[in-house]
Scaffold this motif. Structure first.
Motif, PDB file in Angstrom:
ATOM      1  N   UNK A 276       0.848  -1.190   0.000  1.00 49.81           N
ATOM      2  CA  UNK A 276       0.000   0.000   0.000  1.00 49.81           C
ATOM      3  C   UNK A 276       0.883   1.240   0.000  1.00 49.81           C
ATOM      4  N   UNK A 277       0.401   2.301  -0.644  1.00 45.82           N
ATOM      5  CA  UNK A 277       1.116   3.582  -0.614  1.00 45.82           C
ATOM      6  C   UNK A 277       0.131   4.668  -0.237  1.00 45.82           C
ATOM      7  N   UNK A 278       0.454   5.400   0.836  1.00 47.11           N
ATOM      8  CA  UNK A 278      -0.356   6.528   1.284  1.00 47.11           C
ATOM      9  C   UNK A 278       0.518   7.771   1.311  1.00 47.11           C
ATOM     10  N   UNK A 279       0.064   8.836   0.664  1.00 44.65           N
ATOM     11  CA  UNK A 279       0.867  10.049   0.592  1.00 44.65           C
ATOM     12  C   UNK A 279       0.075  11.309   0.878  1.00 44.65           C
ATOM     13  N   UNK A 280       0.780  12.320   1.391  1.00 40.53           N
ATOM     14  CA  UNK A 280       0.201  13.633   1.644  1.00 40.53           C
ATOM     15  C   UNK A 280       1.083  14.704   1.030  1.00 40.53           C
ATOM     16  N   UNK A 281       0.450  15.694   0.401  1.00 40.31           N
ATOM     17  CA  UNK A 281       1.170  16.873  -0.067  1.00 40.31           C
ATOM     18  C   UNK A 281       1.115  17.910   1.053  1.00 40.31           C
ATOM     19  N   UNK A 282       2.283  18.341   1.505  1.00 42.58           N
ATOM     20  CA  UNK A 282       2.345  19.375   2.550  1.00 42.58           C
ATOM     21  C   UNK A 282       2.799  20.682   1.921  1.00 42.58           C
ATOM     22  N   UNK A 283       2.003  21.709   2.095  1.00 45.67           N
ATOM     23  CA  UNK A 283       2.268  23.001   1.457  1.00 45.67           C
ATOM     24  C   UNK A 283       3.263  23.806   2.299  1.00 45.67           C
ATOM     25  N   UNK A 284       4.493  23.845   1.832  1.00 43.19           N
ATOM     26  CA  UNK A 284       5.586  24.459   2.597  1.00 43.19           C
ATOM     27  C   UNK A 284       6.298  25.569   1.834  1.00 43.19           C
ATOM     28  N   UNK A 285       5.767  25.940   0.669  1.00 38.26           N
ATOM     29  CA  UNK A 285       6.488  26.871  -0.208  1.00 38.26           C
ATOM     30  C   UNK A 285       5.696  28.155  -0.404  1.00 38.26           C
ATOM     31  N   UNK A 286       5.905  29.131   0.473  1.00 40.08           N
ATOM     32  CA  UNK A 286       5.181  30.401   0.403  1.00 40.08           C
ATOM     33  C   UNK A 286       5.606  31.235  -0.788  1.00 40.08           C
ATOM     34  N   UNK A 287       6.817  31.017  -1.276  1.00 40.85           N
ATOM     35  CA  UNK A 287       7.315  31.819  -2.390  1.00 40.85           C
ATOM     36  C   UNK A 287       6.725  31.367  -3.719  1.00 40.85           C
ATOM     37  N   UNK A 288       6.741  30.087  -3.983  1.00 41.69           N
ATOM     38  CA  UNK A 288       6.248  29.581  -5.269  1.00 41.69           C
ATOM     39  C   UNK A 288       4.753  29.253  -5.244  1.00 41.69           C
ATOM     40  N   UNK A 289       4.221  28.998  -4.035  1.00 40.96           N
ATOM     41  CA  UNK A 289       2.793  28.708  -3.914  1.00 40.96           C
ATOM     42  C   UNK A 289       2.283  29.279  -2.604  1.00 40.96           C
ATOM     43  N   UNK A 290       1.984  28.446  -1.613  1.00 38.03           N
ATOM     44  CA  UNK A 290       1.540  28.895  -0.300  1.00 38.03           C
ATOM     45  C   UNK A 290       2.127  27.967   0.761  1.00 38.03           C
ATOM     46  N   UNK A 306      -0.276  14.046  11.717  1.00 42.21           N
ATOM     47  CA  UNK A 306       0.156  13.259  12.872  1.00 42.21           C
ATOM     48  C   UNK A 306       0.084  11.769  12.578  1.00 42.21           C
ATOM     49  N   UNK A 307      -0.996  11.347  11.908  1.00 41.21           N
ATOM     50  CA  UNK A 307      -1.133   9.919  11.604  1.00 41.21           C
ATOM     51  C   UNK A 307      -0.105   9.476  10.572  1.00 41.21           C
ATOM     52  N   UNK A 308       0.184  10.340   9.607  1.00 35.52           N
ATOM     53  CA  UNK A 308       1.200  10.018   8.609  1.00 35.52           C
ATOM     54  C   UNK A 308       2.564   9.827   9.276  1.00 35.52           C
ATOM     55  N   UNK A 309       2.871  10.690  10.224  1.00 35.27           N
ATOM     56  CA  UNK A 309       4.148  10.586  10.949  1.00 35.27           C
ATOM     57  C   UNK A 309       4.206   9.306  11.764  1.00 35.27           C
ATOM     58  N   UNK A 310       3.099   8.995  12.427  1.00 31.78           N
ATOM     59  CA  UNK A 310       3.056   7.811  13.288  1.00 31.78           C
ATOM     60  C   UNK A 310       3.119   6.507  12.500  1.00 31.78           C
ATOM     61  N   UNK A 311       2.529   6.501  11.306  1.00 34.59           N
ATOM     62  CA  UNK A 311       2.408   5.250  10.553  1.00 34.59           C
ATOM     63  C   UNK A 311       3.358   5.145   9.361  1.00 34.59           C
ATOM     64  N   UNK A 312       4.184   6.167   9.163  1.00 31.66           N
ATOM     65  CA  UNK A 312       5.174   6.081   8.104  1.00 31.66           C
ATOM     66  C   UNK A 312       4.648   6.345   6.709  1.00 31.66           C
ATOM     67  N   UNK A 313       3.501   7.033   6.614  1.00 27.57           N
ATOM     68  CA  UNK A 313       3.031   7.440   5.295  1.00 27.57           C
ATOM     69  C   UNK A 313       3.970   8.510   4.736  1.00 27.57           C
ATOM     70  N   UNK A 314       4.025   8.635   3.450  1.00 26.66           N
ATOM     71  CA  UNK A 314       4.934   9.589   2.826  1.00 26.66           C
ATOM     72  C   UNK A 314       4.325  10.995   2.816  1.00 26.66           C
ATOM     73  N   UNK A 315       5.098  11.968   3.261  1.00 30.80           N
ATOM     74  CA  UNK A 315       4.668  13.363   3.267  1.00 30.80           C
ATOM     75  C   UNK A 315       5.561  14.133   2.301  1.00 30.80           C
ATOM     76  N   UNK A 316       4.960  14.647   1.245  1.00 30.04           N
ATOM     77  CA  UNK A 316       5.705  15.430   0.253  1.00 30.04           C
ATOM     78  C   UNK A 316       5.911  16.833   0.799  1.00 30.04           C
ATOM     79  N   UNK A 317       7.154  17.220   0.947  1.00 31.68           N
ATOM     80  CA  UNK A 317       7.493  18.592   1.316  1.00 31.68           C
ATOM     81  C   UNK A 317       7.602  19.376   0.011  1.00 31.68           C
ATOM     82  N   UNK A 318       6.595  20.190  -0.274  1.00 30.82           N
ATOM     83  CA  UNK A 318       6.532  20.875  -1.563  1.00 30.82           C
ATOM     84  C   UNK A 318       7.801  21.666  -1.871  1.00 30.82           C
TER      85      UNK A 318
END
Length: 327
Positions: A276-290, A306-318
């Motif tokens: 299984x693959x679970x991913x989240x896009x995290x909006x961290x780029x105020x200059x190019x987006x928000x 929090x759940x992604x961190x606890x369970x090892x889901x992938x979090x995309x740092x924009x």
């Protein structure tokens, strides 16, 4: 001897093909690193014949949220911007709106007064902008809006504010036998007119919130579907697994979201057996987006993070993971 030569030729071909594939980059807008590699590794594992994680083609279902996952969602959800513009366009047929809230606030551009109307006011605006017309008329209005409307910050059509890395990911998955679906809290009738051209996802592979429609006949016996004010289904939060079950009929093996509204979709995906693959896009780029997450009123990312961190889901740092944001 001939058999040995054939075997050697096959091995050489496989090595050359593998090398060529390794040198090509199906995700060029993604920076090299753990996030990109995890996607590539997952796809390789589930598509390799003989792999312990091999998944047959018919079971390779990938689901994506839309707002904030496939395209921008700030400063307001784009469907709300469409609704506000529709109210302005329809105002000539509704002179009473000039003195009636929350319509008056929209026509006057008074967002403070509109905010005071709360969720009830927003529902009134969205209902007025999305009902009382046929599905064909609504689709035409959506296409016209996506062609002419411009984002207040980027001054580009809203459909140009899709994420280039996610476009590449959609294409990459399809090239490896996945069927890609949108599962969004946005309106299904709002998304269907343009998603195939922009994302390569056909309208029948869109799951979204919906209002009821009713069949009507004109004087000449020609049928049409009339959009009514009644809400039929809300495809957000716990509604997303329900929508997946109802409209797709298979549990996904790959899911991407960006907010707490996607948490249950990711949980539902994770609860299945096998890879299984679970991913989240995290909006961290105020200059190019928000840049926003836990405190945002739009696209709040708190419990899901929090759940992604606890369970090892992938979090995309924009900011770190994407070379570019928009096409």
């Amino acid at each position: 001897m001939r058999r040995v030569i054939h075997l050697i030729s096959s091995v050489v071909f496989w090595i050359c093909a593998s090398s060529a594939y390794a040198q090509s980059d199906a995700l060029p807008s993604w920076n090299d690193g753990g996030t990109k590699q995890s996607i590539v590794d997952f796809v390789a594992r589930v598509t390799a014949q003989g792999s312990a994680d091999f998944v047959p083609v018919e079971q390779r279902i990938a689901v994506f949220d839309n707002d904030g996952t496939l395209w921008c969602e700030q400063p307001i959800y784009f469907q709300f911007a469409f609704a506000f513009d529709r109210i302005k366009a329809m105002a000539a047929q509704h002179p009473e709106w000039k003195t009636t809230q929350p319509y008056k606030a929209i026509l006057d551009g008074d967002m403070k007064a509109f905010a005071a109307s709360g969720e009830k006011g927003l529902l009134q605006i969205v209902t007025a902008a999305h009902s009382g017309m046929t599905t064909d008329e609504f689709s035409k209005a959506v296409i016209e809006w996506t062609t002419t409307a411009r984002h207040p910050r980027f001054n580009r059509p809203y459909t140009q504010l899709v994420y280039q890395p996610m476009l590449e990911l959609l294409a990459y998955l399809r090239a490896n036998g996945f069927k890609t679906f949108i599962v969004s809290g946005g309106g299904i009738e709002f998304m269907r007119p343009w998603v195939e051209k922009i994302y390569g996802i056909p309208p029948e592979q869109v799951v979204g919130s919906s209002g009821t429609v009713a069949l009507q006949m004109d004087a000449g016996g020609k049928p049409s579907l009339l959009k009514t004010p009644k809400i039929e289904f809300v495809d957000d939060g716990p509604g997303k697994p329900v929508g997946i079950n109802r409209f797709i009929g298979r549990r996904p093996i790959f899911a991407f979201g960006n907010s707490d509204g996607d948490l249950q979709m990711l949980q539902w995906t994770a609860a299945g057996g096998g890879a299984r693959f679970m991913g989240l896009v995290r909006h961290t780029d105020a200059e190019r987006e928000y840049a926003y997450d836990r405190q945002s009123k739009i696209g709040k990312l708190d419990k899901a993070l929090d759940e992604a961190t606890a369970k090892g889901w992938k979090v995309v740092d924009m900011k770190k993971d994407w070379k570019t944001i928009f096409p």
